[in-house]
Design a protein around this motif. Structure first.
Motif: not given
Length: 526
Positions: A115-120
């Protein structure tokens, strides 16, 4: 919507995904601002940095078409940390074990990669939503207009059930309808597989019920969706078409193909209140009446049935749509005797159980939300209070699938489409308003500064945007609202129609086209 507009203001966490709410649904956005003012956590997932992102506690820009991966990643985190509502799951759902097998494959690291969304950010969104007392999901066509649209919606339903955020006030899964009476059109059978009230055309008893009411022999076969109708013209299955209040030459995907198909029709009749590119192809144009020139009802996104009252006489030769359809039907051999909009509505009440208790008298004022089965029923602001329509809610095991078309060496950019703040849909109404036209007179293609620099493009330059289906020319707006490698284009402008570029690939279940994702290339115009 499972819940009502006003309930949104009392949610303590609102997850907005695939909805540019302030632009497309500004009155709904006021409830979101009210919730924020009361302390609610606002979560936004959208490929663009929309206005709501400025007020969000967490705002992410997911890769186009990656919603299932993002949602599965959030649900993996929720289950791993024990934040799910086990009591609700055991009491009111089924299919949880099969669902878990898929969720286990989406740790946040993998979800982040897809998704290219940061893990945090995935973890924070999961925690805020799961730990809320009353978590609400708001979505729109950024979720549905994909070849994975049904998967996306089912994933949101999974998320709501996982946390028990459904069947109570200020919770639920709340799709915002794209136009004022889309809900009503669907309720009335404006879908190819159902009669009014979502009563399936394939069920013999239901078919017999409507055959008796309408004194007609009806087909037991599911009909065609809009894109399938267009394809049916070229296949020789569709010979004539009546288009009512629709402008498919601008609104339908792969618009060049749509034009080619409509030009082959033996007969095309268009009913509208303004000239459009589609009326230019029609053999006959019949002037319809605007909302202010007719009687009837609209049903909005929260299932609220409301009166429409005639304020002025129809202008010129315009007539209400129901009269035009009645008279067309009479002339082609099926007699319709309706004498008023209220008479038609009374038939609706008799044949549609969810509308049975909603009379004209009862909707004086604010209207009522269906289901409302009897005339003493108060209406239903939120659904699924004690049970789901099918009994127990069903978890679906949804794996991730790529969009139908992704960028490559020949077409290196993602393109997504949507609305602007100044215009509405194909601009048939808003672009004849001098005030709105002054706000935005031409299409603006949003492009990230790094991409603009790489192509030697600056604000105001003209570019050619091409997909495998066609080419349009647009003026560039350089902005970091959109991510690198992604372009955004509103679809209101017939002279630079975004839907010349979009892909008519369909979701395999509901047959909605993939408006929100396609691959394009850009060249600086001479």
């Amino acid at each position: 919507m499972t819940n009502s507009f006003d309930e949104l203001a009392d949610a303590d966490c609102i997850f907005i995904i695939g909805s540019n709410t302030t632009v497309a649904h500004p009155l709904v956005a006021t409830r979101l601002y009210q919730a924020k003012a009361k302390g609610a956590k606002i979560l936004v997932a959208d490929p663009r940095k929309i206005q709501m992102a400025l007020f969000a506690d967490v705002a992410v820009r997911q890769r186009l078409g990656s919603d299932v991966a993002l949602l599965n990643g959030m649900m993996h985190v929720i289950v791993k940390n024990g934040w799910h509502n086990q009591a609700f799951i055991e009491e009111r759902t089924e299919g949880f074990e099969d669902f878990l097998k898929v969720i286990e494959q989406f740790p946040p690291e993998r979800a982040s990669e897809l998704s290219e969304v940061a893990v945090d950010d995935i973890v924070r969104m999961a925690e805020y939503y799961a730990k809320a007392q009353n978590g609400s999901i708001v979505y729109c066509m950024g979720i549905t207009q994909h070849t994975t649209g049904v998967d996306n919606v089912k994933s949101l339903a999974n998320l709501a059930m996982l946390c028990g955020h459904i069947g109570r006030p200020s919770t639920g899964v709340n799709p915002l309808r794209g136009q004022n009476n889309v809900q009503g059109a669907c309720d009335m059978g404006g879908l190819p597989n159902v009669y009014p009230g979502y009563q399936a055309v394939t069920v013999p008893e239901i078919k017999e019920k409507f055959e008796k009411a309408w004194n007609a022999t009806l087909s037991a076969n599911v009909g065609l969706t809009v894109v399938e109708m267009v394809n049916g013209i070229e296949e020789g299955k569709v010979k004539a078409m009546v288009v009512l209040g629709e402008n498919p030459l601008v609104s339908d995907p792969n618009a060049g193909h749509v034009r080619h198909a409509l030009e082959q029709l033996e007969f095309l009749c268009v009913i509208d209140i303004f000239p459009t590119p589609t009326t230019q192809l029609a053999h006959v144009v019949l002037p319809g009446a605007s909302y202010a020139e007719k009687e009837g009802t609209f049903t909005n996104s929260e299932r609220r049935v409301q009166r429409v009252r005639q304020a002025i006489d129809p202008v010129g030769d315009a007539r209400p749509d129901w009269q035009i359809i009645r008279d067309l039907s009479n002339r082609v051999g099926y007699p319709m005797k309706y004498g008023s909009a209220e008479e038609i509505y009374e038939e609706i009440r008799q044949l549609t159980p969810s509308y049975a208790g909603i009379t004209y008298e009862r909707i004086e004022g604010e209207g009522l939300c269906w289901p409302c089965p009897t005339t003493d029923h108060p209406g239903t602001p939120y659904l699924h209070k004690d049970r789901f329509a099918r009994g127990k809610g069903l978890f679906h095991a949804i794996d991730y699938r790529e969009p139908a078309e992704i960028p490559d060496a020949a077409y290196p950019f993602w393109l997504t489409t949507g609305r602007s703040y100044a215009h509405y849909h194909t601009g048939t109404l808003t672009r004849v308003s001098a005030h709105l036209d002054r706000e935005m007179r031409e299409v603006l293609l949003e492009m990230h500064p790094e991409d603009a620099g790489a192509y030697g493009v600056k604000d105001g330059d003209m570019v050619r945007v091409s997909s495998r289906r066609g080419t349009v020319t647009a003026k560039v707006q350089v902005t970091d609202r959109i991510g690198k490698g992604v372009l955004f284009m509103p679809f209101h402008f017939a002279e630079s129609a975004a839907n010349v570029l979009t892909n008519a690939a369909l979701d395999p279940v509901c047959k909605i086209p993939e408006y929100k994702v396609c691959a394009v290339k850009v060249e600086k115009a001479a």
